[in-house]
Write a protein that holds these residues in place. Structure first.
Motif, PDB file in Angstrom:
ATOM      1  N   ASN A  34       0.824  -1.212   0.000  1.00 58.76           N
ATOM      2  CA  ASN A  34       0.000   0.000   0.000  1.00 58.76           C
ATOM      3  C   ASN A  34       0.858   1.262   0.000  1.00 58.76           C
ATOM      4  O   ASN A  34       0.403   2.314  -0.452  1.00 58.76           O
ATOM      5  N   LEU A  35       2.083   1.162   0.484  1.00 59.92           N
ATOM      6  CA  LEU A  35       2.978   2.327   0.544  1.00 59.92           C
ATOM      7  C   LEU A  35       3.919   2.430  -0.648  1.00 59.92           C
ATOM      8  O   LEU A  35       4.712   3.373  -0.733  1.00 59.92           O
ATOM      9  N   GLN A  36       3.845   1.501  -1.569  1.00 55.83           N
ATOM     10  CA  GLN A  36       4.786   1.500  -2.696  1.00 55.83           C
ATOM     11  C   GLN A  36       4.771   2.810  -3.468  1.00 55.83           C
ATOM     12  O   GLN A  36       5.829   3.375  -3.755  1.00 55.83           O
ATOM     13  N   ALA A  37       3.616   3.320  -3.799  1.00 52.87           N
ATOM     14  CA  ALA A  37       3.541   4.578  -4.559  1.00 52.87           C
ATOM     15  C   ALA A  37       4.146   5.733  -3.757  1.00 52.87           C
ATOM     16  O   ALA A  37       4.798   6.615  -4.325  1.00 52.87           O
ATOM     17  N   THR A  38       3.962   5.711  -2.457  1.00 56.05           N
ATOM     18  CA  THR A  38       4.522   6.760  -1.596  1.00 56.05           C
ATOM     19  C   THR A  38       6.045   6.693  -1.605  1.00 56.05           C
ATOM     20  O   THR A  38       6.721   7.718  -1.734  1.00 56.05           O
ATOM     21  N   VAL A  39       6.594   5.494  -1.490  1.00 60.90           N
ATOM     22  CA  VAL A  39       8.050   5.325  -1.495  1.00 60.90           C
ATOM     23  C   VAL A  39       8.604   5.718  -2.864  1.00 60.90           C
ATOM     24  O   VAL A  39       9.634   6.406  -2.953  1.00 60.90           O
ATOM     25  N   GLU A  40       7.930   5.336  -3.935  1.00 63.43           N
ATOM     26  CA  GLU A  40       8.378   5.714  -5.281  1.00 63.43           C
ATOM     27  C   GLU A  40       8.318   7.224  -5.470  1.00 63.43           C
ATOM     28  O   GLU A  40       9.202   7.814  -6.098  1.00 63.43           O
ATOM     29  N   PHE A  41       7.299   7.859  -4.932  1.00 62.56           N
ATOM     30  CA  PHE A  41       7.190   9.319  -4.975  1.00 62.56           C
ATOM     31  C   PHE A  41       8.389   9.955  -4.277  1.00 62.56           C
ATOM     32  O   PHE A  41       9.000  10.897  -4.788  1.00 62.56           O
ATOM     33  N   ALA A  43      11.295   8.662  -3.825  1.00 59.60           N
ATOM     34  CA  ALA A  43      12.520   8.361  -4.566  1.00 59.60           C
ATOM     35  C   ALA A  43      12.736   9.352  -5.703  1.00 59.60           C
ATOM     36  O   ALA A  43      13.877   9.648  -6.062  1.00 59.60           O
ATOM     37  N   ALA A  44      11.653   9.898  -6.233  1.00 58.91           N
ATOM     38  CA  ALA A  44      11.759  10.835  -7.358  1.00 58.91           C
ATOM     39  C   ALA A  44      10.562  11.786  -7.349  1.00 58.91           C
ATOM     40  O   ALA A  44       9.654  11.671  -8.172  1.00 58.91           O
ATOM     41  N   PRO A  45      10.558  12.752  -6.418  1.00 54.02           N
ATOM     42  CA  PRO A  45       9.430  13.685  -6.351  1.00 54.02           C
ATOM     43  C   PRO A  45       9.329  14.548  -7.609  1.00 54.02           C
ATOM     44  O   PRO A  45      10.340  14.892  -8.222  1.00 54.02           O
ATOM     45  N   ASP A  46       8.117  14.871  -7.962  1.00 52.96           N
ATOM     46  CA  ASP A  46       7.862  15.762  -9.086  1.00 52.96           C
ATOM     47  C   ASP A  46       8.405  17.153  -8.731  1.00 52.96           C
ATOM     48  O   ASP A  46       8.295  17.577  -7.584  1.00 52.96           O
ATOM     49  N   PRO A  47       8.974  17.860  -9.700  1.00 51.22           N
ATOM     50  CA  PRO A  47       9.500  19.201  -9.416  1.00 51.22           C
ATOM     51  C   PRO A  47       8.465  20.180  -8.851  1.00 51.22           C
ATOM     52  O   PRO A  47       8.825  21.140  -8.177  1.00 51.22           O
ATOM     53  N   SER A  48       7.193  19.945  -9.085  1.00 52.26           N
ATOM     54  CA  SER A  48       6.158  20.854  -8.587  1.00 52.26           C
ATOM     55  C   SER A  48       5.749  20.556  -7.143  1.00 52.26           C
ATOM     56  O   SER A  48       4.908  21.247  -6.578  1.00 52.26           O
ATOM     57  N   THR A 109      18.341  15.435  -1.987  1.00 50.88           N
ATOM     58  CA  THR A 109      17.582  14.281  -1.492  1.00 50.88           C
ATOM     59  C   THR A 109      17.547  13.106  -2.462  1.00 50.88           C
ATOM     60  O   THR A 109      17.034  12.041  -2.111  1.00 50.88           O
ATOM     61  N   SER A 110      18.092  13.273  -3.633  1.00 45.88           N
ATOM     62  CA  SER A 110      18.026  12.221  -4.650  1.00 45.88           C
ATOM     63  C   SER A 110      18.614  10.899  -4.158  1.00 45.88           C
ATOM     64  O   SER A 110      17.971   9.847  -4.243  1.00 45.88           O
ATOM     65  N   SER A 111      19.825  10.932  -3.622  1.00 42.51           N
ATOM     66  CA  SER A 111      20.453   9.682  -3.169  1.00 42.51           C
ATOM     67  C   SER A 111      19.735   9.112  -1.945  1.00 42.51           C
ATOM     68  O   SER A 111      19.646   7.890  -1.787  1.00 42.51           O
ATOM     69  N   ILE A 112      19.189   9.983  -1.114  1.00 41.87           N
ATOM     70  CA  ILE A 112      18.438   9.530   0.061  1.00 41.87           C
ATOM     71  C   ILE A 112      17.156   8.824  -0.391  1.00 41.87           C
ATOM     72  O   ILE A 112      16.809   7.757   0.112  1.00 41.87           O
ATOM     73  N   GLY A 113      16.470   9.423  -1.341  1.00 39.43           N
ATOM     74  CA  GLY A 113      15.246   8.822  -1.856  1.00 39.43           C
ATOM     75  C   GLY A 113      15.503   7.479  -2.518  1.00 39.43           C
ATOM     76  O   GLY A 113      14.720   6.531  -2.350  1.00 39.43           O
ATOM     77  N   GLN A 114      16.606   7.376  -3.249  1.00 36.25           N
ATOM     78  CA  GLN A 114      16.950   6.107  -3.884  1.00 36.25           C
ATOM     79  C   GLN A 114      17.311   5.048  -2.830  1.00 36.25           C
ATOM     80  O   GLN A 114      16.961   3.885  -2.971  1.00 36.25           O
ATOM     81  N   ALA A 115      17.993   5.472  -1.776  1.00 39.56           N
ATOM     82  CA  ALA A 115      18.318   4.546  -0.682  1.00 39.56           C
ATOM     83  C   ALA A 115      17.046   4.069   0.011  1.00 39.56           C
ATOM     84  O   ALA A 115      16.919   2.884   0.347  1.00 39.56           O
ATOM     85  N   LEU A 116      16.100   4.970   0.205  1.00 34.19           N
ATOM     86  CA  LEU A 116      14.826   4.611   0.828  1.00 34.19           C
ATOM     87  C   LEU A 116      14.103   3.566  -0.020  1.00 34.19           C
ATOM     88  O   LEU A 116      13.615   2.555   0.509  1.00 34.19           O
ATOM     89  N   LEU A 117      14.063   3.777  -1.320  1.00 34.08           N
ATOM     90  CA  LEU A 117      13.417   2.824  -2.220  1.00 34.08           C
ATOM     91  C   LEU A 117      14.138   1.478  -2.175  1.00 34.08           C
ATOM     92  O   LEU A 117      13.495   0.428  -2.072  1.00 34.08           O
ATOM     93  N   HIS A 118      15.444   1.493  -2.215  1.00 36.22           N
ATOM     94  CA  HIS A 118      16.221   0.253  -2.157  1.00 36.22           C
ATOM     95  C   HIS A 118      15.963  -0.502  -0.856  1.00 36.22           C
ATOM     96  O   HIS A 118      15.709  -1.713  -0.857  1.00 36.22           O
ATOM     97  N   ASP A 119      16.033   0.212   0.257  1.00 36.24           N
ATOM     98  CA  ASP A 119      15.837  -0.425   1.563  1.00 36.24           C
ATOM     99  C   ASP A 119      14.423  -0.975   1.708  1.00 36.24           C
ATOM    100  O   ASP A 119      14.213  -2.041   2.301  1.00 36.24           O
TER     101      ASP A 119
END
Length: 136
Positions: A34-41, A43-48, A109-119
């Motif tokens: 249920n949280l997959q979309a949130t974690v993916e968001f 990992a790569a937030p929209d610029p807006s 935050t890019s590398s942090i977001g990618q680490a969050l997705l990986h973990d």
């Protein structure tokens, strides 16, 4: 004769315990799915995106990530990595207002977001989450 009787009597108890653990993992796996979309968001937030939207997404993870942290099936190194990435993300935006555009933080935050997705993916694999679970 006493030995086999004890063994037979213990089997139902062990089976029940196995089902209980599997049921708990299925519930946690569903929460993670249920949280997959949130974690993916994250990992790569929209610029807006605003800082408040990111902060809200991080908050949404709290109950499930804490449950993962408390689960004996997930090694401490894996659940700590998940929580550490979430905390590092929060630290990056701690002093920013919710209405602040997130764009200036994308690089930091890019590398942090990618680490969050990986973990997150590592934990799902550790729990052997079924691939047929759908968000719901």
């Amino acid at each position: 004769m006493r030995g086999p009787a004890v063994l037979v009597a213990g089997c139902p108890v062990l089976s029940a315990c196995g089902r209980s653990s599997a049921a708990a993992n299925t519930e946690m796996c569903q929460d993670l799915v249920n949280l997959q979309a949130t974690v993916e968001f994250l990992a790569a937030p929209d610029p807006s995106t605003t800082v408040g939207e990111v902060r809200g997404a991080l908050d949404k993870l709290d109950p499930t990530f804490q449950a993962v942290h408390n689960d004996d099936d997930v090694p401490d190194a894996e659940d700590n990595a998940l929580l550490d990435a979430q905390h590092a993300y929060r630290d990056q935006i701690a002093d920013m207002g919710d209405d602040t555009p997130f764009t200036p933080m994308l690089q930091a935050t890019s590398s942090i977001g990618q680490a969050l997705l990986h973990d997150y993916q590592v934990v799902r694999q550790r729990l052997a989450c079924p691939s047929n679970l759908a968000p719901g």
